[in-house]
Design a protein around this motif. Structure first.
Motif, PDB file in Angstrom:
ATOM      1  N   MET A  99       0.837  -1.202   0.000  1.00  0.00           N
ATOM      2  CA  MET A  99       0.000   0.000   0.000  1.00  0.00           C
ATOM      3  C   MET A  99       0.866   1.244   0.000  1.00  0.00           C
ATOM      4  N   SER A 100       0.342   2.341  -0.593  1.00  0.00           N
ATOM      5  CA  SER A 100       1.046   3.603  -0.644  1.00  0.00           C
ATOM      6  C   SER A 100       0.103   4.708  -0.198  1.00  0.00           C
ATOM      7  N   ASP A 101       0.506   5.419   0.846  1.00  0.00           N
ATOM      8  CA  ASP A 101      -0.307   6.522   1.377  1.00  0.00           C
ATOM      9  C   ASP A 101      -1.707   6.059   1.757  1.00  0.00           C
ATOM     10  N   GLY A 102      -1.804   4.811   2.225  1.00  0.00           N
ATOM     11  CA  GLY A 102      -3.094   4.289   2.648  1.00  0.00           C
ATOM     12  C   GLY A 102      -3.961   3.742   1.538  1.00  0.00           C
ATOM     13  N   PHE A 103      -3.496   3.779   0.289  1.00  0.00           N
ATOM     14  CA  PHE A 103      -4.276   3.241  -0.820  1.00  0.00           C
ATOM     15  C   PHE A 103      -4.029   1.741  -0.946  1.00  0.00           C
ATOM     16  N   SER A 104      -5.094   1.001  -1.183  1.00  0.00           N
ATOM     17  CA  SER A 104      -4.941  -0.423  -1.435  1.00  0.00           C
ATOM     18  C   SER A 104      -4.380  -0.635  -2.837  1.00  0.00           C
ATOM     19  N   ARG A 105      -3.933  -1.856  -3.104  1.00  0.00           N
ATOM     20  CA  ARG A 105      -3.417  -2.162  -4.438  1.00  0.00           C
ATOM     21  C   ARG A 105      -4.502  -1.953  -5.491  1.00  0.00           C
ATOM     22  N   LEU A 120      -0.393  11.251  -6.175  1.00  0.00           N
ATOM     23  CA  LEU A 120      -0.976  10.610  -4.994  1.00  0.00           C
ATOM     24  C   LEU A 120      -1.645  11.619  -4.075  1.00  0.00           C
ATOM     25  N   GLU A 121      -1.048  12.828  -3.974  1.00  0.00           N
ATOM     26  CA  GLU A 121      -1.625  13.831  -3.089  1.00  0.00           C
ATOM     27  C   GLU A 121      -2.996  14.283  -3.578  1.00  0.00           C
ATOM     28  N   GLY A 122      -3.121  14.516  -4.882  1.00  0.00           N
ATOM     29  CA  GLY A 122      -4.419  14.908  -5.416  1.00  0.00           C
ATOM     30  C   GLY A 122      -5.455  13.814  -5.257  1.00  0.00           C
ATOM     31  N   GLN A 123      -5.026  12.566  -5.475  1.00  0.00           N
ATOM     32  CA  GLN A 123      -5.960  11.451  -5.321  1.00  0.00           C
ATOM     33  C   GLN A 123      -6.361  11.282  -3.862  1.00  0.00           C
ATOM     34  N   ARG A 124      -5.417  11.534  -2.960  1.00  0.00           N
ATOM     35  CA  ARG A 124      -5.746  11.467  -1.536  1.00  0.00           C
ATOM     36  C   ARG A 124      -6.777  12.520  -1.179  1.00  0.00           C
TER      37      ARG A 124
END
Length: 394
Positions: A1-7, A24-28
């Motif tokens: 996982m990256s920044d709390g995102f699942s695969r 990743l920041e925008g998606q977060r």
């Protein structure tokens, strides 16, 4: 996982994450955001689908209608199997199937002055997919009072509009349209029709504005009105500034609580119960209520006495007008207030952009006793095409 995102999420949103402006920041930020969509119809359908697909963490939908067969030409959230069932049940199933990582909340009720603040509170952004003036003004006023920006959209036939209102420091919907036109002067989509793909275009633009706002990227339509002509495939953007005398967002607002919007937007006009379909039920009758642009030019050149009334909006007048032919601007919404100022003896020629608003105005004026009222066939667009080719068009 990256920044709390699942695969699964990283794969799902990979095309977003690969855009430097999003990453990743925008998606977060999208995942942590919430959007309320008013209306699960023509505009709400594409907006909901693309916001769910984009990974907005929490989506709300407000609607109270059932799916009808006639909806399916443009309301792509729903399918034939859903006809006769709740729009919200159909929408929830479609959105959860599209992206199970999005939390979908539904409000199966008619939005009104009694529940709007409660329903709209707590959302980061609102998409107005409504199709009537009372709800548009209600959404605007509630969003201004709550400090929540919203994406506006409107459609009819081949024409659409989009903007972002109630953003900090920006105008609201009432800054552009202070007052709604009386309902008898405004055709709805059922009467006038709408190209099925047009709400897909406008609703997608609304979703785009929401995504940019939530992700903190790009320039939104706040302070601009986007005009879409799908028949000509032309887009035009006009600047809008806050109205310092606005009753809702101005420095001294006179509207500080939600009002009775059905009353504000008016009931049937006295003496104008019959619409164009009832008073002009043959092509011959329609022709008697119109003149063409060549006849108008002849009257201008001959110096004849007549009244030329433009029923468009202020911003449309600023793009192009017939002031040099003696035109007077009376926006359609203000027609009942101005009606007594017209001369009943002199010919009264009405025009709008392309004709439909002029038809409505003429029907109303004739119902009020102005038998001298006729519409300019094709409106100012016909004048620009046939009389003044250099005139700006929109």
């Amino acid at each position: 996982m990256s920044d709390g995102f699942s695969r699964d999420e990283l794969v799902r949103y990979g095309r977003h994450v690969s855009i430097p402006e999003v990453g990743l920041e925008g998606q977060r930020r999208l995942r942590a955001s919430s959007v309320l969509i008013v209306g699960a119809g023509g505009l709400g359908s594409p907006a909901a689908l693309y916001l769910a697909a984009a990974g907005v963490g929490r989506l709300g939908l407000v609607d109270h209608d059932l799916v009808e067969l006639s909806n399916l030409q443009r309301q792509v959230l729903h399918d034939t199997r859903a006809v006769g069932t709740s729009k919200l049940a159909s929408a929830r199933a479609r959105l959860e199937g599209l992206n199970p990582h999005v939390a979908v909340e539904t409000f199966e009720t008619r939005l009104d002055s009694g529940n709007a603040l409660d329903i709209l509170a707590g959302w980061d952004f609102v998409v107005d997919g409504s199709d009537n003036f009372p709800t548009r003004y209600l959404v605007n006023d509630a969003c201004v009072m709550l400090g929540t920006p919203f994406a506006y959209g409107a459609i009819l036939r081949f024409e659409g509009q989009a903007s972002v209102f109630a953003a900090p420091g920006g105008p609201c919907y009432r800054c552009l349209f202070r007052d709604p036109p009386p309902p008898d002067l405004v055709p709805n989509c059922a009467e006038a029709g709408v190209l099925g793909v047009l709400p897909g275009i406008v609703g997608s633009i609304q979703a785009n504005e929401a995504i940019k706002w939530l992700a903190g990227i790009g320039d939104t339509l706040a302070g601009r009105l986007l005009l879409i002509d799908a028949l000509r495939m032309e887009f035009r953007s006009l600047n809008i500034t806050p109205d310092l005398e606005c009753a809702v967002c101005g420095p001294e607002p006179s509207v500080t609580e939600l009002i009775d919007y059905e009353r504000f937007c008016g009931g049937p006009l006295d003496g104008a119960d019959a619409g164009p379909a009832e008073t002009e039920d043959t092509e011959e009758a329609m022709e008697e209520l119109e003149i063409d642009v060549h006849e108008l030019r002849r009257r201008v050149d001959d110096g004849e006495t007549f009244q030329l009334v433009d029923v468009r909006e202020d911003y449309e007048w600023d793009i192009c007008n017939l002031a040099h032919a003696g035109a007077r601007l009376v926006p359609l919404a203000t027609l009942p207030e101005a009606v007594e100022s017209f001369d009943r003896a002199a010919p009264l020629i009405i025009h709008c952009r392309s004709g439909p608003r002029g038809d409505r105005a003429v029907a109303y004026l004739r119902a009020m006793g102005y038998d001298n009222a006729v519409n300019l066939a094709g409106g100012i667009l016909a004048w620009a095409e046939e009389i003044e080719p250099g005139m700006p068009q929109y």
